[in-house]
Every structure is written in structure tokens, then in C-alpha cells.
Write a protein that holds these residues in place. Structure first.
Motif, PDB file in Angstrom:
ATOM      1  N   ASP A  10       0.831  -1.214   0.000  1.00  0.00           N
ATOM      2  CA  ASP A  10       0.000   0.000   0.000  1.00  0.00           C
ATOM      3  C   ASP A  10       0.867   1.267   0.000  1.00  0.00           C
ATOM      4  N   ASN A  66       2.506   1.794  -3.322  1.00  0.00           N
ATOM      5  CA  ASN A  66       1.546   2.297  -4.304  1.00  0.00           C
ATOM      6  C   ASN A  66       1.278   3.791  -4.084  1.00  0.00           C
ATOM      7  N   VAL A 102       3.581  -7.149  -7.974  1.00  0.00           N
ATOM      8  CA  VAL A 102       2.789  -6.645  -9.093  1.00  0.00           C
ATOM      9  C   VAL A 102       3.770  -6.312 -10.206  1.00  0.00           C
ATOM     10  N   GLY A 136       0.598  -5.977 -14.470  1.00  0.00           N
ATOM     11  CA  GLY A 136       0.382  -4.558 -14.225  1.00  0.00           C
ATOM     12  C   GLY A 136       1.562  -3.925 -13.515  1.00  0.00           C
ATOM     13  N   LEU A 163       2.456  -0.759 -10.095  1.00  0.00           N
ATOM     14  CA  LEU A 163       1.932   0.180  -9.107  1.00  0.00           C
ATOM     15  C   LEU A 163       1.947   1.577  -9.712  1.00  0.00           C
ATOM     16  N   ARG A 202      -2.988   4.314  -8.289  1.00  0.00           N
ATOM     17  CA  ARG A 202      -4.428   4.019  -8.294  1.00  0.00           C
ATOM     18  C   ARG A 202      -4.705   2.859  -7.349  1.00  0.00           C
ATOM     19  N   GLN A 204      -5.613  -0.578  -5.878  1.00  0.00           N
ATOM     20  CA  GLN A 204      -5.644  -1.914  -6.474  1.00  0.00           C
ATOM     21  C   GLN A 204      -5.497  -2.985  -5.414  1.00  0.00           C
ATOM     22  N   LYS A 205      -5.877  -4.190  -5.798  1.00  0.00           N
ATOM     23  CA  LYS A 205      -5.788  -5.349  -4.898  1.00  0.00           C
ATOM     24  C   LYS A 205      -4.419  -6.007  -5.082  1.00  0.00           C
ATOM     25  N   TYR A 206      -3.892  -6.536  -3.998  1.00  0.00           N
ATOM     26  CA  TYR A 206      -2.621  -7.270  -4.057  1.00  0.00           C
ATOM     27  C   TYR A 206      -2.870  -8.715  -3.674  1.00  0.00           C
TER      28      TYR A 206
END
Length: 198
Positions: free
Chosen positions: A75, A78, A106, A128, A130, A133, A135-137
Motif C-alpha cells: 500500500d 503504491n 505486481v 500490471g 503500481l 491508483r 488496487q488489490k494485491y
């Protein structure tokens, strides 16, 4: 070559810069405490100054908050990508007490864990990068045995035959030298981090 060695882990890291560039778009950080080892490899999108800025933002935040959980660290990584180019990021944390590894990635960074019993673990990364935006990890947990080896590398390397390379009792310095010699690459930034969990 960067080297870390203590009673729990022995780690080597090697990095090369894309031909014609003065800064590497890949950045990494690792450290070992009494209780855990934390490692991050970040590959900034593209190459040069802005790729370096993005990947360094990731390693700086991990260096500052490495005591946090892997989910929290992803988090934070990101969050620091807002208004930057973005980066592929792999973070893993080795808990010496539980002999387990928390892993999240990611983007196109590969991670391999080889156990002396012959098991090779290689989680598929989430596609993808980071970008700031939401997003789920996908965080995963693996157990490890004493004398397990791990290898993590950015997409500047295309390393083949990894299980054969990691098995047996070959010193990690020898394995690292083999990778450097066999997979020379100046077409892209490239980084690998190789370690043995003692």
C-alpha cells in the motif's frame, strides 16, 4: 555486488544499467534484523531518470517502514507512485521464527524459492504495475527449510534452468558469478538478488 551476511541469511545483489543511460531504472533494498529479512526489488517503467525516480521512491519507503506487514508495505509503495511513472514491485519478508515467507508482487519481476528437499516455488506475478491508483494485491505465504535459496530478478534478465542452478550445495557466490557471465545484458536495466536462508 552488494553483500549482506549474518546468522540467518546470506544475500548477493547485482545490477547493470541500460546502455546509454546514466541512471538505473531498477532499485532494490534489503536488510536483516534479529527476527526477519525484508527485500524489495522495484523496476520503474521505461528507463533513465523517471524510471529511477519511481523505483527509488519504492525502496525509500520500504527502508523507512520495513517493520510493517507486506500488505501494508505494498500500500505504501503504491501511494508513493502518485504522479510518478509507476513501477513493477516485488516485496517479500522472511520470518526467521516461523520459517515462513510473506510475498507480494505486481508486474514482471520473477521470484523463485528452492528448498533442499527439492521443492521449487515460483508464484505467478500479478500483471500490471503500481501507479498510485487503488488496487488489490495478492499476498502469499510460503514455508521454507534451512539452507533454502531464493532468486528474484527484474525482466532485464531471462534466466533459464533455475532449479538446476539452485539445487545442491553450490555457494551462492558461484551461482551469482554464473548468472553474471551467462546472462550479460545491456539492452535493459537488469537486477538480480540471490540469497541463502541459513
Amino acid at each position: 555486488m552488494t553483500i549482506l551476511k549474518d546468522n540467518h541469511v546470506h544475500v548477493l545483489a547485482h545490477q547493470t544499467i541500460k546502455k546509454g543511460k546514466s541512471l538505473c531504472g531498477d532499485s532494490y533494498f534489503f536488510t536483516s534484523t534479529d527476527h526477519y529479512f525484508i527485500c524489495v526489488l522495484a523496476d520503474g517503467l521505461g528507463s533513465g531518470e523517471y524510471a529511477n525516480e519511481a523505483s527509488m521512491a519504492v525502496t525509500d519507503v520500504i527502508a523507512k517502514f520495513h517493520f510493517e506487514s507486506v500488505e501494508k508495505l505494498m500500500d505504501l509503495c503504491n501511494e508513493v507512485m502518485v504522479k510518478k511513472r509507476g513501477a513493477a514491485v516485488c516485496v517479500f519478508k522472511v520470518d526467521y521464527n516461523t520459517k515462513s515467507i510473506m510475498y507480494s508482487c505486481v508486474g514482471n519481476i520473477r521470484f523463485f524459492l528452492y528448498s533442499p528437499s527439492g521443492r521449487l516455488t515460483y508464484p505467478l506475478p500479478v500483471t500490471g504495475y503500481l501507479s498510485g491508483r487503488p488496487q488489490k494485491y495478492h499476498t502469499q505465504n510460503f514455508s521454507y527449510e534451512d539452507n533454502s535459496k531464493f532468486l528474484v530478478f527484474s525482466d532485464g534478465f531471462n534466466i533459464q534452468g533455475i532449479k538446476a542452478m539452485l539445487k545442491g550445495y553450490i555457494p551462492i557466490r558461484t551461482i551469482a558469478d554464473t548468472i553474471i557471465e551467462k546472462y550479460k545484458n545491456t539492452e535493459d536495466d537488469s537486477t538480480f538478488i540471490l540469497g541463502s536462508l541459513l
